[in-house]
Every structure is written in C-alpha cells, then in structure tokens.
Design an enzyme around this catalytic site. Structure first.
Site, PDB file in Angstrom:
ATOM      1  N   ARG A  50      -9.633 -11.956   1.887  1.00  0.00           N
ATOM      2  CA  ARG A  50      -9.798 -11.251   0.823  1.00  0.00           C
ATOM      3  C   ARG A  50     -10.226  -9.883   0.767  1.00  0.00           C
ATOM      4  O   ARG A  50     -11.068  -9.747   1.496  1.00  0.00           O
ATOM      5  CB  ARG A  50     -10.886 -11.887  -0.414  1.00  0.00           C
ATOM      6  CG  ARG A  50     -10.207 -13.464  -0.940  1.00  0.00           C
ATOM      7  CD  ARG A  50     -11.231 -13.914  -2.180  1.00  0.00           C
ATOM      8  NE  ARG A  50     -10.828 -12.475  -2.938  1.00  0.00           N
ATOM      9  CZ  ARG A  50     -11.890 -12.116  -3.921  1.00  0.00           C
ATOM     10  NH1 ARG A  50     -13.126 -12.658  -3.770  1.00  0.00           N
ATOM     11  NH2 ARG A  50     -11.693 -11.176  -4.675  1.00  0.00           N
ATOM     12  N   LEU A  51      -9.486  -9.030  -0.042  1.00  0.00           N
ATOM     13  CA  LEU A  51     -10.012  -7.788  -0.072  1.00  0.00           C
ATOM     14  C   LEU A  51      -9.840  -7.502  -1.693  1.00  0.00           C
ATOM     15  O   LEU A  51      -8.588  -7.262  -2.071  1.00  0.00           O
ATOM     16  CB  LEU A  51      -9.381  -6.758   0.820  1.00  0.00           C
ATOM     17  CG  LEU A  51      -9.867  -5.468   1.123  1.00  0.00           C
ATOM     18  CD1 LEU A  51     -11.361  -5.496   1.709  1.00  0.00           C
ATOM     19  CD2 LEU A  51      -8.839  -4.683   2.049  1.00  0.00           C
ATOM     20  N   ASP A  52     -10.891  -6.995  -2.272  1.00  0.00           N
ATOM     21  CA  ASP A  52     -10.526  -6.879  -3.782  1.00  0.00           C
ATOM     22  C   ASP A  52      -9.671  -5.512  -4.061  1.00  0.00           C
ATOM     23  O   ASP A  52      -9.568  -4.898  -3.354  1.00  0.00           O
ATOM     24  CB  ASP A  52     -11.933  -6.656  -4.357  1.00  0.00           C
ATOM     25  CG  ASP A  52     -13.106  -7.416  -4.509  1.00  0.00           C
ATOM     26  OD1 ASP A  52     -12.546  -8.837  -4.346  1.00  0.00           O
ATOM     27  OD2 ASP A  52     -13.921  -7.426  -4.293  1.00  0.00           O
ATOM     28  N   ARG A  53      -9.039  -5.897  -5.348  1.00  0.00           N
ATOM     29  CA  ARG A  53      -7.996  -4.998  -5.734  1.00  0.00           C
ATOM     30  C   ARG A  53      -8.589  -3.616  -5.578  1.00  0.00           C
ATOM     31  O   ARG A  53      -8.021  -2.584  -5.314  1.00  0.00           O
ATOM     32  CB  ARG A  53      -7.671  -5.129  -7.207  1.00  0.00           C
ATOM     33  CG  ARG A  53      -6.513  -4.080  -7.623  1.00  0.00           C
ATOM     34  CD  ARG A  53      -5.913  -4.588  -9.139  1.00  0.00           C
ATOM     35  NE  ARG A  53      -7.016  -4.546 -10.261  1.00  0.00           N
ATOM     36  CZ  ARG A  53      -7.346  -3.505 -10.762  1.00  0.00           C
ATOM     37  NH1 ARG A  53      -6.714  -2.291 -10.537  1.00  0.00           N
ATOM     38  NH2 ARG A  53      -8.076  -3.847 -11.612  1.00  0.00           N
TER      39      ARG A  53
END
Length: 97
Positions: A50-53
């Site tokens: 994951r990598l936040d928006r």
C-alpha cells in the site's frame, strides 16, 4: 510477450493518485494507468504493498498473484523494508521555549 510470463513493475506513483481504482478515481488510478500505458489487460496488475493516495513514491506491482504474495511476505516479515522520507521547505521554530 508470453501471457504466462510474470512481470514486475516499479512505478513512480505521484501524490494524489490512488493505487487502486476507487470512488471518483476509477480510471485515474496507478494500476489502471500503467495497464493502459503498457498494454496489460484491465485489472491484471497487482500492487504488492500500500501507498496512500496523498503519498508519492515507488510502488511495486506485478502481474502474478504468487509474486505479489512473495513480495508482501517479505515486507510483512521485515526482510525488505519501506523507507519514508519527508521533504520540507522553510524554517522550523526554535525548540528553546
């Protein structure tokens, strides 16, 4: 290439672009844009983490579920680690209060 060939993509994700299609970002997500750019089948690219928006950075994706699970396991097991680096501009207030 061979349709059974597993490919790994290291993508430079800009801030404000989500990794997965969601809400108003159905077509404007990292996975959908990369699939369109390199000619992959829609929804064939799997993010490995994951990598936040709102966060920019390297995002590892693959066309193989098995490789995605392998990379996820390495990240979860701390064999491979993510590093977050914050760049700031300006002066920090003095801590001598």
């Amino acid at each position: 290439g061979n349709s059974n060939e597993a490919l790994i993509y290291c993508c430079d994700k800009p801030a404000s672009v989500p990794v997965h299609p969601a809400g108003p970002y159905l077509a404007n997500s990292l996975t959908m844009m990369v699939e369109g750019q390199v000619g992959l089948e829609p929804r064939s690219l799997r993010p490995c983490h994951r990598l936040d928006r709102c966060t920019s950075g390297l995002t590892i994706c693959t066309t193989s579920q098995a490789i995605a699970k392998l990379i996820q396991g390495r990240l979860d097991g701390k064999t491979v680690q993510k590093l977050y680096l914050a760049r700031v501009k300006g002066k920090f207030p003095s801590s001598e209060n």
